[in-house]
Design an enzyme around this catalytic site. Structure first.
Site, PDB file in Angstrom:
ATOM      1  N   ARG A 225       4.536   0.275   9.764  1.00 44.54           N
ATOM      2  CA  ARG A 225       4.630   0.037   8.363  1.00 44.54           C
ATOM      3  C   ARG A 225       6.110  -0.852   8.188  1.00 44.54           C
ATOM      4  O   ARG A 225       7.066  -0.461   8.412  1.00 44.54           O
ATOM      5  CB  ARG A 225       4.937   1.536   7.702  1.00 44.54           C
ATOM      6  CG  ARG A 225       3.645   2.068   7.446  1.00 44.54           C
ATOM      7  CD  ARG A 225       2.762   1.399   6.398  1.00 44.54           C
ATOM      8  NE  ARG A 225       1.323   1.953   6.210  1.00 44.54           N
ATOM      9  CZ  ARG A 225       0.154   1.834   6.971  1.00 44.54           C
ATOM     10  NH1 ARG A 225       0.294   1.075   8.102  1.00 44.54           N
ATOM     11  NH2 ARG A 225      -0.876   2.252   6.506  1.00 44.54           N
TER      12      ARG A 225
ATOM     13  N   GLU B 218       3.428  -6.776   1.053  1.00 46.94           N
ATOM     14  CA  GLU B 218       2.168  -7.517   1.751  1.00 46.94           C
ATOM     15  C   GLU B 218       1.198  -8.026   0.503  1.00 46.94           C
ATOM     16  O   GLU B 218       1.169  -7.332  -0.339  1.00 46.94           O
ATOM     17  CB  GLU B 218       1.186  -6.414   2.629  1.00 46.94           C
ATOM     18  CG  GLU B 218       2.107  -6.054   3.591  1.00 46.94           C
ATOM     19  CD  GLU B 218       1.431  -5.199   4.721  1.00 46.94           C
ATOM     20  OE1 GLU B 218       0.120  -4.952   4.572  1.00 46.94           O
ATOM     21  OE2 GLU B 218       2.015  -4.681   5.748  1.00 46.94           O
TER      22      GLU B 218
ATOM     23  N   HIS C 295      -1.430  -7.764   9.064  1.00 46.65           N
ATOM     24  CA  HIS C 295      -1.893  -6.448   9.184  1.00 46.65           C
ATOM     25  C   HIS C 295      -3.074  -5.972   9.778  1.00 46.65           C
ATOM     26  O   HIS C 295      -4.130  -5.626   9.243  1.00 46.65           O
ATOM     27  CB  HIS C 295      -1.843  -5.650   7.679  1.00 46.65           C
ATOM     28  CG  HIS C 295      -1.791  -4.126   7.776  1.00 46.65           C
ATOM     29  ND1 HIS C 295      -0.915  -3.569   6.626  1.00 46.65           N
ATOM     30  CD2 HIS C 295      -2.097  -3.214   8.533  1.00 46.65           C
ATOM     31  CE1 HIS C 295      -0.810  -2.316   7.045  1.00 46.65           C
ATOM     32  NE2 HIS C 295      -1.671  -2.023   8.001  1.00 46.65           N
TER      33      HIS C 295
HETATM   34  N1  NAD Z   1      -0.878  -1.724  11.908  1.00 50.87           N
HETATM   35  C1  NAD Z   1      -1.757  -1.115  11.530  1.00 50.87           C
HETATM   36  O1  NAD Z   1      -2.816  -1.439  11.071  1.00 50.87           O
HETATM   37  C2  NAD Z   1      -1.811   0.359  11.782  1.00 50.87           C
HETATM   38  C3  NAD Z   1      -3.046   1.136  12.280  1.00 50.87           C
HETATM   39  C4  NAD Z   1      -2.864   2.388  12.389  1.00 50.87           C
HETATM   40  C5  NAD Z   1      -1.587   2.966  12.199  1.00 50.87           C
HETATM   41  N2  NAD Z   1      -0.663   2.485  11.683  1.00 50.87           N
HETATM   42  C6  NAD Z   1       0.687   3.173  11.448  1.00 50.87           C
HETATM   43  O2  NAD Z   1       1.281   3.562  12.555  1.00 50.87           O
HETATM   44  C7  NAD Z   1       1.888   4.746  12.276  1.00 50.87           C
HETATM   45  C8  NAD Z   1       1.892   5.731  13.585  1.00 50.87           C
HETATM   46  O3  NAD Z   1       0.408   5.925  13.622  1.00 50.87           O
HETATM   47  P1  NAD Z   1      -0.106   7.348  14.627  1.00 50.87           P
HETATM   48  O4  NAD Z   1      -1.558   7.266  14.508  1.00 50.87           O
HETATM   49  O5  NAD Z   1       0.429   6.869  15.937  1.00 50.87           O
HETATM   50  O6  NAD Z   1       0.884   8.454  13.898  1.00 50.87           O
HETATM   51  P2  NAD Z   1       1.205   9.895  14.463  1.00 50.87           P
HETATM   52  O7  NAD Z   1       1.220  10.815  13.399  1.00 50.87           O
HETATM   53  O8  NAD Z   1       0.261  10.181  15.541  1.00 50.87           O
HETATM   54  O9  NAD Z   1       2.446   9.553  15.240  1.00 50.87           O
HETATM   55  C9  NAD Z   1       3.624   9.304  14.496  1.00 50.87           C
HETATM   56  C10 NAD Z   1       4.823   9.807  15.143  1.00 50.87           C
HETATM   57  O10 NAD Z   1       5.841   9.729  14.365  1.00 50.87           O
HETATM   58  C11 NAD Z   1       7.048  10.716  14.524  1.00 50.87           C
HETATM   59  N3  NAD Z   1       8.071  10.594  13.783  1.00 50.87           N
HETATM   60  C12 NAD Z   1       7.946  11.104  12.732  1.00 50.87           C
HETATM   61  N4  NAD Z   1       9.209  10.982  12.062  1.00 50.87           N
HETATM   62  C13 NAD Z   1       9.988  10.531  13.063  1.00 50.87           C
HETATM   63  C14 NAD Z   1      11.545   9.863  13.044  1.00 50.87           C
HETATM   64  N5  NAD Z   1      12.170  10.077  11.888  1.00 50.87           N
HETATM   65  N6  NAD Z   1      11.868   9.536  14.260  1.00 50.87           N
HETATM   66  C15 NAD Z   1      11.108   9.280  15.180  1.00 50.87           C
HETATM   67  N7  NAD Z   1       9.732   9.601  15.196  1.00 50.87           N
HETATM   68  C16 NAD Z   1       9.295  10.220  13.980  1.00 50.87           C
HETATM   69  C17 NAD Z   1       5.851  11.789  14.494  1.00 50.87           C
HETATM   70  O11 NAD Z   1       6.511  12.823  15.244  1.00 50.87           O
HETATM   71  C18 NAD Z   1       4.632  11.424  15.337  1.00 50.87           C
HETATM   72  O12 NAD Z   1       4.765  11.814  16.736  1.00 50.87           O
HETATM   73  C19 NAD Z   1       1.525   5.315  11.045  1.00 50.87           C
HETATM   74  O13 NAD Z   1       2.442   4.781  10.211  1.00 50.87           O
HETATM   75  C20 NAD Z   1       0.356   4.288  10.825  1.00 50.87           C
HETATM   76  O14 NAD Z   1       0.137   4.072   9.449  1.00 50.87           O
HETATM   77  C21 NAD Z   1      -0.562   1.152  11.635  1.00 50.87           C
HETATM   78  O1  2HG Z   2      -6.962  -0.309   6.826  1.00 53.38           O
HETATM   79  C1  2HG Z   2      -6.340  -0.864   7.635  1.00 53.38           C
HETATM   80  O2  2HG Z   2      -6.807  -2.108   8.352  1.00 53.38           O
HETATM   81  C2  2HG Z   2      -4.893  -0.755   8.014  1.00 53.38           C
HETATM   82  C3  2HG Z   2      -4.865   0.608   8.407  1.00 53.38           C
HETATM   83  C4  2HG Z   2      -3.752   1.000   9.090  1.00 53.38           C
HETATM   84  O3  2HG Z   2      -2.312   0.458   8.417  1.00 53.38           O
HETATM   85  C5  2HG Z   2      -3.589   2.658   9.107  1.00 53.38           C
HETATM   86  O4  2HG Z   2      -2.477   3.064   8.744  1.00 53.38           O
HETATM   87  O5  2HG Z   2      -4.492   3.013   9.448  1.00 53.38           O
END
Ligand code: NAD
Ligand code: 2HG
Length: 523
Positions: free
Chosen positions: A228, A257, A275
């Site tokens: 994020r 964004e 993204h």
């Molecule tokens: N770029 C994209 O398109 C995309 C796609 C999917 C997810 N994401 C983002 O990726 C991130 C992670 O997704 P995920 O499915 O692995 O989530 P998840 O909940 O499985 O993992 C997140 C981890 O972060 C840890 N965490 C929380 N606070 C913390 C801190 N202060 N310091 C260190 N670690 C901490 C949690 O304990 C957890 O293990 C989310 O923010 C999600 O929105 C982005």
């Molecule tokens: O919708 C998307 O493509 C982005 C999703 C991603 O940021 C998420 O948090 O799952």
């Protein structure tokens, strides 16, 4: 008929579970193109639609907001919770795609692939400018070791990298199982050649890589943010890129964004994607299918497994809990109608088999039944705890070995400004919910329909007079239960009827000397 608004670009194929039902209408339109927002029962979004309090205030019928993805930072969860709207996401469907994208970005970063690509397409052949670095034997620091972080660790290990992870919620056992080195943030900063962040954006993670923490990284470090925008402080990065302390950065996400005026994009050593982490056919199909199925479950009264603002329950667990949460909802409603004074504290005590279940959900059932008579908005398991706290009412759960002869027992004590009220219920298999004690009077009745709760003196003739008044008004008594603690003391009556009683009858009953109080109850 349920109406579902799909407001962002969500895989049509993945929406299949919602299609072809006579009772469900799916509309795919942007919020700005819809003029009857109040008619929708469910809202499906990705990240483009901002689900604000203002939007929810227009969607007065909406029961569920579903995010086809992980991050729910585009949804005002508090506002949804206050309105009793459940928020769900699709936490698993895009994990692999995002981990693979992060890895592709990492390889691109250390081998300058995007820059070399532009160069070759400009008809240059400049091999010496793009000398890269191997990933093999480099130390990778992963901040946030959840679903995506752990998939990246697996891939990094396959590349022969050392993996150091910082996640305050990571257990030593899980770190050991996945073969990673769990460290504090400072240690990670000091040891990592490449740092990638995979946390949600929260108060704690916003700017976790900032001027101070960046100054503790190794000179020549590479950074990635595919989670994020804002987890790496974009402004703080600039001097570190200018000095060469940070050798390269890969960004899939931005604080704003699209990042139209983002100065980081001017740096040759910053590579970026719009993204795209979850932008694969597979991920989009997965997340659409997941939310479509969950929305269908919820609208059909079945449990959902990925709620953000409600305890998540499997179907098996939900089936075990449902009879008890229905019982406590009735108990809450009954108690609220019996005790007409401001309330300070609620304690729910569980005994017997029910104590082994997910009692927080059952307690929410009580709170929602109780509050529905005291608040002027819709209240359900989603917003019950929040509204109770808002009203300054404390509540808690206790567990007891005392089952009073039943296999399960739920006792509620509500303390008000001037008095307290206790109620005990049980659920009898194949028979249903029963109320078995009110204010220490043993009794046994089915909590449903139109009831009358009367406190009176245990004297001859009282029951007869009650019967006569009701008869005079042509009211048929369906059932009648009485209870007393001792002969000649105070007693209670619980009567049930086929229809609600007129207030005038309640007043006439109340006028009797031997009747202490009369409460009309509708459950
Ligand atoms: N770029 C994209 O398109 C995309 C796609 C999917 C997810 N994401 C983002 O990726 C991130 C992670 O997704 P995920 O499915 O692995 O989530 P998840 O909940 O499985 O993992 C997140 C981890 O972060 C840890 N965490 C929380 N606070 C913390 C801190 N202060 N310091 C260190 N670690 C901490 C949690 O304990 C957890 O293990 C989310 O923010 C999600 O929105 C982005
Ligand atoms: O919708 C998307 O493509 C982005 C999703 C991603 O940021 C998420 O948090 O799952």
């Amino acid at each position: 008929m349920y109406k579902i608004l799909v407001a962002d670009a969500i895989s049509s194929e993945g929406l299949a579970p919602l299609l072809g039902h006579d009772t469900i209408q799916v509309v795919q339109k942007k919020v700005s193109e819809v003029d009857d927002l109040a008619t929708y029962d469910a809202l499906l979004v990705r990240s483009a639609t901002k689900v604000t309090d203002e939007l929810l205030s227009q969607m007065t019928n909406v029961k569920i907001v579903a995010r086809a993805g992980v991050g729910v930072d585009n949804i005002d969860i508090d506002a949804a919770t206050k309105r009793g709207v459940i928020v769900i996401n699709a936490p698993n469907g895009n994990t692999i795609s995002t981990a693979e994208h992060t890895f592709a970005m990492m390889a691109s970063l250390v081998r300058h692939i995007p820059q070399a690509n532009i160069s070759v397409k400009s008809r240059e052949w400049n091999r010496s400018s793009f000398v890269g670095t191997e990933l093999y034997k480099k130390q990778l620091g992963i901040i946030g070791f959840g679903r995506i972080g752990s998939e990246i660790a697996k891939r990094a290990k396959a590349f022969g990298m050392g993996v150091h992870v910082f996640d305050p919620f990571l257990t030593a056992a899980r770190a050991e199982k996945l073969g990673v080195n769990a460290v504090e943030l400072e240690q990670l900063l000091a040891v990592a050649d490449i740092i990638t962040v995979h946390t949600p954006l929260t108060k704690e993670t916003k700017g976790i890589l900032n001027a101070d923490t960046l100054s503790k990284t190794k000179k020549g470090v590479y950074l990635l943010n595919c989670a994020r925008g804002g987890i790496i402080d974009e402004e703080a990065l600039i001097p570190f890129l200018q000095s060469g302390h940070v050798k390269g950065v890969a960004l899939d996400v931005f604080e704003v964004e699209p990042p139209v005026s983002q100065p980081l994009l001017e740096f040759e050593q910053v590579i970026a994607t719009p993204h795209l982490g979850a932008s694969t056919k597979e991920a989009q199909l997965n997340v659409a299918e997941d939310v479509a199925q969950e929305v269908l479950n919820y609208l059909n009264g079945n449990p959902v497994s990925s709620s953000i603002n409600l305890p998540t329950l499997s179907k098996d667990v939900f089936e075990k809990i449902h009879p008890f949460s229905s019982l406590t909802k009735k108990m809450g409603s009954l108690l609220s109608q019996c005790m007409k004074e401001p309330v300070q504290d609620i304690t729910v005590t569980y005994g017997g088999t029910v104590a082994d279940l997910e009692t927080t959900y059952i307690t929410r059932g009580f709170l929602s039944g109780f509050l529905q008579h005291r608040v002027d908005r819709s209240v359900n398991e989603v917003n019950a705890s929040m509204i109770t706290k808002e009203r300054g009412i404390t509540f808690g759960e206790r567990f007891s070995n005392e089952t009073e002869g039943y296999s399960n027992v739920i006792k509620v004590e509500v303390r008000g400004d001037h008095s307290s009220f206790t109620l005990t219920g049980t659920y009898v298999q194949d028979y249903g919910p029963r109320i078995v004690n009110i204010q220490s009077f043993n009794i046994d009745f089915y909590p449903d329909g139109h009831l009358l709760y009367i406190r009176h003196s245990d004297k001859p003739g009282v029951i007869g007079r009650v019967g006569k008044i009701l008869g005079d008004h042509d009211v048929n008594i369906a059932t009648m239960q009485v209870g007393r603690k001792q002969k000649g003391g105070e007693a209670i009556m619980m009567l049930s009827f086929d229809k609600s009683l007129d207030e005038a009858i309640v007043q006439r009953l109340q006028a009797f000397d031997d009747i202490v109080s009369v409460r009309k109850i509708n459950l």
